[in-house]
Design a protein around this motif. Structure first.
Motif, short mmCIF file in Angstrom:
data_model
loop_
_atom_site.label_atom_id
_atom_site.label_comp_id
_atom_site.label_asym_id
_atom_site.label_seq_id
_atom_site.Cartn_x
_atom_site.Cartn_y
_atom_site.Cartn_z
N MET A 51 -7.88 13.19 13.48
CA MET A 51 -8.55 12.96 12.20
C MET A 51 -7.51 13.03 11.09
SD MET A 51 -11.98 15.29 12.53
CE MET A 51 -12.53 14.94 10.87
N GLY A 52 -7.81 12.41 9.99
CA GLY A 52 -6.93 12.50 8.84
C GLY A 52 -7.01 13.88 8.20
N GLU A 53 -5.96 14.21 7.49
CA GLU A 53 -5.91 15.45 6.72
C GLU A 53 -5.88 15.06 5.24
OE1 GLU A 53 -5.82 18.52 7.99
OE2 GLU A 53 -5.45 18.06 10.10
N ALA A 54 -6.28 15.96 4.38
CA ALA A 54 -6.24 15.68 2.94
C ALA A 54 -4.83 15.27 2.51
CB ALA A 54 -6.70 16.90 2.16
N GLN A 55 -3.81 15.86 3.11
CA GLN A 55 -2.43 15.53 2.74
C GLN A 55 -2.10 14.08 3.05
OE1 GLN A 55 -0.34 17.69 1.02
NE2 GLN A 55 0.80 15.81 0.71
N ASP A 56 -2.72 13.50 4.08
CA ASP A 56 -2.50 12.09 4.39
C ASP A 56 -2.95 11.20 3.23
OD1 ASP A 56 -1.53 12.58 7.03
OD2 ASP A 56 -3.59 12.80 7.73
N ILE A 57 -4.06 11.56 2.62
CA ILE A 57 -4.58 10.80 1.48
C ILE A 57 -3.67 11.00 0.27
CG2 ILE A 57 -6.58 10.37 0.02
CD1 ILE A 57 -6.96 9.88 3.13
N VAL A 58 -3.27 12.24 0.05
CA VAL A 58 -2.35 12.55 -1.05
C VAL A 58 -1.06 11.75 -0.91
CG1 VAL A 58 -0.94 14.36 -2.12
CG2 VAL A 58 -3.32 14.83 -1.47
N ASP A 59 -0.51 11.71 0.29
CA ASP A 59 0.74 10.96 0.53
C ASP A 59 0.59 9.49 0.18
OD1 ASP A 59 1.87 13.33 1.41
OD2 ASP A 59 1.71 12.82 3.54
N ALA A 60 -0.57 8.90 0.52
CA ALA A 60 -0.81 7.49 0.21
C ALA A 60 -0.87 7.27 -1.30
CB ALA A 60 -2.12 7.03 0.86
N ILE A 61 -1.53 8.18 -2.00
CA ILE A 61 -1.64 8.05 -3.45
C ILE A 61 -0.27 8.21 -4.11
CG2 ILE A 61 -2.61 9.12 -5.53
CD1 ILE A 61 -5.11 9.74 -3.73
N VAL A 62 0.52 9.16 -3.63
CA VAL A 62 1.87 9.36 -4.18
C VAL A 62 2.71 8.11 -3.94
CG1 VAL A 62 4.00 10.68 -3.94
CG2 VAL A 62 1.81 11.87 -4.08
N TYR A 63 2.59 7.53 -2.75
CA TYR A 63 3.31 6.30 -2.46
C TYR A 63 2.94 5.21 -3.48
CZ TYR A 63 4.08 1.65 -0.70
OH TYR A 63 4.42 0.33 -0.63
N LEU A 64 1.64 5.00 -3.66
CA LEU A 64 1.20 3.95 -4.57
C LEU A 64 1.64 4.23 -6.01
CD1 LEU A 64 -2.35 3.19 -3.16
CD2 LEU A 64 -0.34 1.69 -3.09
N GLU A 65 1.69 5.48 -6.38
CA GLU A 65 2.14 5.84 -7.72
C GLU A 65 3.62 5.53 -7.92
OE1 GLU A 65 2.40 7.14 -11.57
OE2 GLU A 65 0.60 6.71 -10.40
N THR A 66 4.41 5.72 -6.89
CA THR A 66 5.86 5.52 -7.02
C THR A 66 6.30 4.09 -6.69
OG1 THR A 66 6.24 6.30 -4.76
CG2 THR A 66 6.36 7.94 -6.52
N ALA A 67 5.47 3.33 -6.02
CA ALA A 67 5.81 1.95 -5.64
C ALA A 67 5.44 1.02 -6.79
CB ALA A 67 5.11 1.56 -4.35
N GLN A 68 6.29 0.92 -7.76
CA GLN A 68 5.98 0.23 -9.01
C GLN A 68 5.80 -1.28 -8.88
OE1 GLN A 68 5.43 1.81 -12.13
NE2 GLN A 68 5.19 3.44 -10.62
N PHE A 69 6.17 -1.86 -7.76
CA PHE A 69 6.03 -3.30 -7.57
C PHE A 69 4.84 -3.64 -6.67
CE2 PHE A 69 7.83 -7.60 -6.45
CZ PHE A 69 7.85 -8.08 -7.76
N VAL A 70 4.02 -2.63 -6.36
CA VAL A 70 2.85 -2.82 -5.50
C VAL A 70 1.60 -2.86 -6.38
CG1 VAL A 70 1.45 -1.86 -3.63
CG2 VAL A 70 3.94 -1.68 -3.55
N THR A 71 0.83 -3.93 -6.25
CA THR A 71 -0.45 -4.03 -6.97
C THR A 71 -1.39 -4.93 -6.18
OG1 THR A 71 -1.47 -4.36 -9.13
CG2 THR A 71 0.20 -5.97 -8.48
N GLY A 72 -2.67 -4.67 -6.31
CA GLY A 72 -3.67 -5.48 -5.62
C GLY A 72 -3.83 -5.14 -4.15
N GLU A 73 -3.40 -3.97 -3.75
CA GLU A 73 -3.47 -3.59 -2.34
C GLU A 73 -4.58 -2.59 -2.08
OE1 GLU A 73 -1.77 -4.72 0.31
OE2 GLU A 73 -0.86 -6.15 -1.07
#
Length: 82
Positions: free
Chosen positions: A47-69
Protein backbone atom coordinates in the motif's frame (compact mmCIF):
# COMPACT_ATOMS: atom_id res chain seq x y z
CA UNK A 1 -8.33 16.26 -18.12
CA UNK A 2 -9.02 19.26 -15.89
CA UNK A 3 -5.33 19.69 -15.03
CA UNK A 4 -4.43 19.55 -18.71
CA UNK A 5 -7.09 22.06 -19.73
CA UNK A 6 -6.22 24.50 -16.93
CA UNK A 7 -2.49 24.10 -17.61
CA UNK A 8 -3.00 25.18 -21.21
CA UNK A 9 -5.29 28.04 -20.15
CA UNK A 10 -2.90 29.51 -17.57
CA UNK A 11 0.56 28.62 -18.93
CA UNK A 12 1.09 32.07 -20.43
CA UNK A 13 0.50 33.57 -16.98
CA UNK A 14 3.25 31.43 -15.43
CA UNK A 15 0.77 29.25 -13.56
CA UNK A 16 1.37 25.51 -13.63
CA UNK A 17 -1.45 23.05 -12.95
CA UNK A 18 -0.87 19.40 -12.09
CA UNK A 19 -2.77 16.68 -10.27
CA UNK A 20 -1.79 13.83 -7.97
CA UNK A 21 -3.85 10.64 -8.26
CA UNK A 22 -3.08 8.46 -5.23
CA UNK A 23 -3.77 4.77 -5.00
CA UNK A 24 -4.86 2.99 -1.84
CA UNK A 25 -2.84 4.58 0.93
CA UNK A 26 -2.37 3.57 4.57
CA UNK A 27 -4.63 5.93 6.46
CA UNK A 28 -7.23 5.48 9.22
CA UNK A 29 -9.77 5.13 6.40
CA UNK A 30 -8.70 1.50 5.90
CA UNK A 31 -8.85 -1.01 8.74
CA UNK A 32 -5.48 -2.56 9.56
CA UNK A 33 -7.04 -6.02 9.15
CA UNK A 34 -7.45 -5.52 5.38
CA UNK A 35 -4.04 -3.95 4.66
CA UNK A 36 -2.60 -7.24 3.37
CA UNK A 37 -5.49 -7.61 0.92
CA UNK A 38 -5.25 -4.00 -0.23
CA UNK A 39 -1.49 -4.35 -0.75
CA UNK A 40 -2.18 -7.14 -3.26
CA UNK A 41 -4.14 -4.70 -5.45
CA UNK A 42 -0.93 -2.84 -6.29
CA UNK A 43 1.55 -4.40 -8.73
CA UNK A 44 4.36 -3.07 -6.55
CA UNK A 45 3.02 -5.28 -3.72
CA UNK A 46 2.38 -2.77 -0.96
CA UNK A 47 0.00 0.00 0.00
CA UNK A 48 1.07 3.58 -0.40
CA UNK A 49 2.31 5.61 2.52
CA UNK A 50 1.55 9.27 3.16
CA UNK A 51 5.21 10.02 2.41
CA UNK A 52 4.75 8.63 -1.12
CA UNK A 53 2.13 11.29 -1.77
CA UNK A 54 4.29 13.99 -0.18
CA UNK A 55 7.22 12.98 -2.39
CA UNK A 56 5.06 13.32 -5.52
CA UNK A 57 3.89 16.78 -4.49
CA UNK A 58 7.44 17.90 -3.71
CA UNK A 59 8.54 16.63 -7.12
CA UNK A 60 5.80 18.57 -8.88
CA UNK A 61 6.64 21.68 -6.88
CA UNK A 62 10.31 21.54 -7.87
CA UNK A 63 9.81 20.42 -11.50
CA UNK A 64 9.25 23.89 -12.90
CA UNK A 65 8.86 22.73 -16.51
CA UNK A 66 6.10 20.20 -15.71
CA UNK A 67 2.49 21.26 -16.22
CA UNK A 68 -0.74 19.58 -17.24
CA UNK A 69 0.20 16.24 -15.73
CA UNK A 70 -1.77 13.79 -13.61
CA UNK A 71 0.86 11.94 -11.59
CA UNK A 72 -0.37 8.50 -10.54
CA UNK A 73 1.08 7.56 -7.17
CA UNK A 74 -0.52 4.15 -7.00
CA UNK A 75 2.17 1.48 -7.08
CA UNK A 76 1.40 0.73 -10.73
CA UNK A 77 -2.31 0.12 -10.21
CA UNK A 78 -3.19 2.43 -13.11
CA UNK A 79 -0.45 1.18 -15.44
CA UNK A 80 -1.87 -0.02 -18.72
CA UNK A 81 -5.42 1.08 -17.91
CA UNK A 82 -6.01 3.23 -20.98
Amino acid sequence: MLALTLAIEYADKGIRVNAVAPGVTKTPMHAVEIHDYLAQLHPIGRMGEAQDIVDAIVYLETAQFVTGEALHVDGGQNAGQW
